[in-house]
Enzyme design. Structure first.
Site, PDB file in Angstrom:
ATOM      1  N   ASN A 158       0.812  -1.230   0.000  1.00 38.54           N
ATOM      2  CA  ASN A 158       0.000   0.000   0.000  1.00 38.54           C
ATOM      3  C   ASN A 158       0.844   1.279   0.000  1.00 38.54           C
ATOM      4  O   ASN A 158       0.406   2.312  -0.486  1.00 38.54           O
ATOM      5  CB  ASN A 158      -0.999  -0.002   1.158  1.00 38.54           C
ATOM      6  CG  ASN A 158      -0.357  -0.189   2.516  1.00 38.54           C
ATOM      7  OD1 ASN A 158       0.786  -0.625   2.638  1.00 38.54           O
ATOM      8  ND2 ASN A 158      -1.091   0.134   3.563  1.00 38.54           N
ATOM      9  N   LYS A 181      12.453  -7.616   1.238  1.00 37.76           N
ATOM     10  CA  LYS A 181      11.510  -8.332   0.389  1.00 37.76           C
ATOM     11  C   LYS A 181      10.285  -7.435   0.196  1.00 37.76           C
ATOM     12  O   LYS A 181       9.453  -7.299   1.097  1.00 37.76           O
ATOM     13  CB  LYS A 181      11.103  -9.660   1.045  1.00 37.76           C
ATOM     14  CG  LYS A 181      10.376 -10.644   0.099  1.00 37.76           C
ATOM     15  CD  LYS A 181       8.927 -10.292  -0.073  1.00 37.76           C
ATOM     16  CE  LYS A 181       8.250 -11.173  -1.127  1.00 37.76           C
ATOM     17  NZ  LYS A 181       6.931 -10.639  -1.516  1.00 37.76           N
ATOM     18  N   GLU A 257       4.844  -3.647  12.490  1.00 37.86           N
ATOM     19  CA  GLU A 257       3.812  -2.622  12.313  1.00 37.86           C
ATOM     20  C   GLU A 257       2.645  -3.315  11.637  1.00 37.86           C
ATOM     21  O   GLU A 257       2.684  -3.592  10.444  1.00 37.86           O
ATOM     22  CB  GLU A 257       4.363  -1.460  11.479  1.00 37.86           C
ATOM     23  CG  GLU A 257       3.545  -0.182  11.640  1.00 37.86           C
ATOM     24  CD  GLU A 257       2.668   0.086  10.437  1.00 37.86           C
ATOM     25  OE1 GLU A 257       1.445  -0.141  10.572  1.00 37.86           O
ATOM     26  OE2 GLU A 257       3.182   0.493   9.394  1.00 37.86           O
ATOM     27  N   CYS A 291      -2.976   1.438   7.038  1.00 36.05           N
ATOM     28  CA  CYS A 291      -3.129   0.837   8.366  1.00 36.05           C
ATOM     29  C   CYS A 291      -3.678   1.820   9.384  1.00 36.05           C
ATOM     30  O   CYS A 291      -4.300   1.420  10.366  1.00 36.05           O
ATOM     31  CB  CYS A 291      -1.797   0.267   8.840  1.00 36.05           C
ATOM     32  SG  CYS A 291      -0.460   1.472   8.854  1.00 36.05           S
ATOM     33  N   GLU A 388     -10.536  -4.639   9.762  1.00 36.87           N
ATOM     34  CA  GLU A 388      -9.918  -3.533   9.049  1.00 36.87           C
ATOM     35  C   GLU A 388     -10.486  -3.491   7.631  1.00 36.87           C
ATOM     36  O   GLU A 388     -10.342  -4.444   6.863  1.00 36.87           O
ATOM     37  CB  GLU A 388      -8.401  -3.736   9.029  1.00 36.87           C
ATOM     38  CG  GLU A 388      -7.619  -2.509   8.644  1.00 36.87           C
ATOM     39  CD  GLU A 388      -6.123  -2.676   8.888  1.00 36.87           C
ATOM     40  OE1 GLU A 388      -5.436  -1.645   9.005  1.00 36.87           O
ATOM     41  OE2 GLU A 388      -5.640  -3.831   8.940  1.00 36.87           O
TER      42      GLU A 388
END
Length: 485
Positions: A158, A181, A257, A291, A388
């Site tokens: 994102n 990665k 995170e 997030c 979410e």
């Protein structure tokens, strides 16, 4: 040549695709534009052997990189920062092409991410140790801060540029080397950053990009390797827990995170116009795929109707379309699974009594576009309250009292970000301190910057990114005891 890219964008894209096809890796995977599904190009599909080679390269490069002075490392970081700014338009076009967000947002992300590099280039010079008051006349007690070693980083789709620079720059500033990665949906932004890093003068092996369609193959090697001393991950809580378990055998330092379920609380005394502008910014940036995006909008009963009407008016003309179109505000979701998830959450809420004031369905443009949606009369027993959303859906809940909304906002395993709108200074402290979140924005949209700590509590993660606290996550503290003085 891509018709929607500038000559500079096409030139950097060509270099990126050429670099991404590794001569020593036969397998490739395709990268597609989420706006229309069109093919952008192929990049190397690496696996366990290539990941191990990257770790070996980072391990070999670590002693010399750690031995450089902080000033020497800072000079190279600043050169990287300058190259990113010089190529910001081209980098933004590549980001939009593979991720879908509006070009203006992509450009903002490029500059935002570059600022972390500049900031940590300077902050790396301030990794001070201590001389502890001695316990005996002939002894001295020193505390040193030393780079932890090889770092593994796994970054999301994102924010495919800034999430890399936010992890890489403190690691390199501290003297670590790193293996990154990037997400399989957005590898091109990472490769382009690697190209510019090499131009800036980073020695071979200091920064390594491993592109792969199957994240598990790469993550398994990173988590199992005793040579990787720290893992930094941004992504879902589910995957974060898996990585945490995998890191246990080698007792790695972790920065996680993870997911969020951000409450956005509007009290009766709030500046409603400012609160609506804040809701628009925190809900619809990147089509809600963030997030820290607002997930639950709690509005006190006295202003609920007025707030909903103002929010509806602000939402109804949001331009939806490909990110490279000039006026686009809401781009596509990242893949079909994301669209299906949003549709399922909205359908569940509507089936249980919520009302769609706007939207509620995929957008008429089809593909991966979802209509900006405003739901009211949403309740805690609906799936959208505990999941979410990651889409352009604003869900509004009502509340009466301060105690009630604090309990509702904290009724989640997540604790990343919360938003609070009030002009009562006492309430700012009471509610701000009672909210169980790593970050609380008061009359603000939580504009992150390199000097402030970013991170959550509970199941939203461990550690902090940005700020001097984020730099500390990449060092070990060593006690040096001196005798015979």
């Amino acid at each position: 040549m891509h018709p929607d890219l500038s000559p500079a964008g096409n030139a950097l894209l060509a270099r990126t695709l050429a670099y991404g096809k590794r001569a020593d890796v036969a397998a490739t995977f395709a990268v597609h534009n989420p706006a229309d599904g069109s093919f952008i190009g192929d990049v190397a599909d690496m696996g366990a052997p290539e990941t191990q080679r990257a770790i070996d390269a980072a391990k070999a490069a670590f002693p010399a990189w750690a031995a450089r002075t902080a000033r020497e490392r800072a000079d190279i970081l600043r050169a990287w920062f300058r190259l990113i700014l010089e190529n910001q338009e081209a980098l933004a076009e590549i980001l939009t092409l593979e991720q879908g967000k509006p070009r203006a947002e992509a450009l903002g992300e490029i500059v935002f991410g570059a600022n972390f590099i500049e900031w940590f280039a300077e902050e790396g010079k301030r990794l001070y140790g201590d001389i502890v008051p001695t316990h005996a006349p002939d002894k001295r007690c020193l505390v040193l801060k030393q780079p932890i070693g090889v770092v593994g980083a796994i970054t999301p789709w994102n924010f495919p540029s800034s999430m890399i620079t936010r992890k890489v720059s403190p690691a390199l500033a501290a003297g670590c080397t790193i293996v990154v990665k990037p997400a399989e949906d957005t590898p091109l932004s990472a490769i382009a950053l690697q190209l510019l890093a090499e131009e800036a003068g980073f020695p071979e092996g200091v920064m390594n990009i491993v592109t792969a369609k199957r994240a598990e193959a790469v993550a398994g090697v990173l988590t199992a390797s005793p040579d990787v001393r720290k893992l930094s991950f941004t992504g879902s809580t589910r995957v974060g827990k898996i990585l945490m378990r995998q890191c246990a055998d080698t007792v790695k330092k972790l920065s996680l995170e993870l997911g969020g379920n951000s409450p956005f609380i509007v009290f009766d005394d709030a500046d409603l116009d400012a609160a609506v502008a804040g809701a628009m910014a925190t809900k619809f940036r990147n089509a809600g795929q963030a997030c820290v995006a607002t997930n639950r909008i709690y509005v006190q009963s006295g202003v609920r109707a007025a707030f909903v009407e103002k929010l509806r008016a602000a939402m109804e003309d949001l331009p939806v379309g490909p990110g490279l179109e000039a006026d686009t505000r809401i781009g596509p979701l990242i893949n079909p699974a994301a669209v299906a998830k949003v549709q399922e959450l909205v359908g569940d809420a509507l089936g249980k009594g919520a009302e769609a004031v706007l939207g509620g369905t995929p957008h008429p443009r089809g593909g991966l576009f979802f209509a900006p949606t405003l739901l009211v009369d949403v309740r805690a027993d609906m799936a959208i309250a505990s999941t979410e959303i990651f889409g352009p859906v604003a869900a509004v809940y009502g509340f009466e009292t301060e105690a009630e909304v604090i309990a509702a906002a904290n009724d989640t395993p997540y604790g990343l970000a919360a938003f609070l709108w009030t002009r009562d200074i006492g309430r700012v402290f009471r509610v701000g301190e009672a909210l169980e979140y790593g970050m609380v924005a008061v009359n603000e949209t939580l504009t992150s910057n390199p000097a402030t700590p970013f991170g959550g509590v509970k199941e939203s993660g461990l550690g902090r990114e940005g700020s001097r606290y984020g730099l500390e996550d990449f060092v070990e503290i060593k006690y040096l005891a001196l005798g015979g003085i």
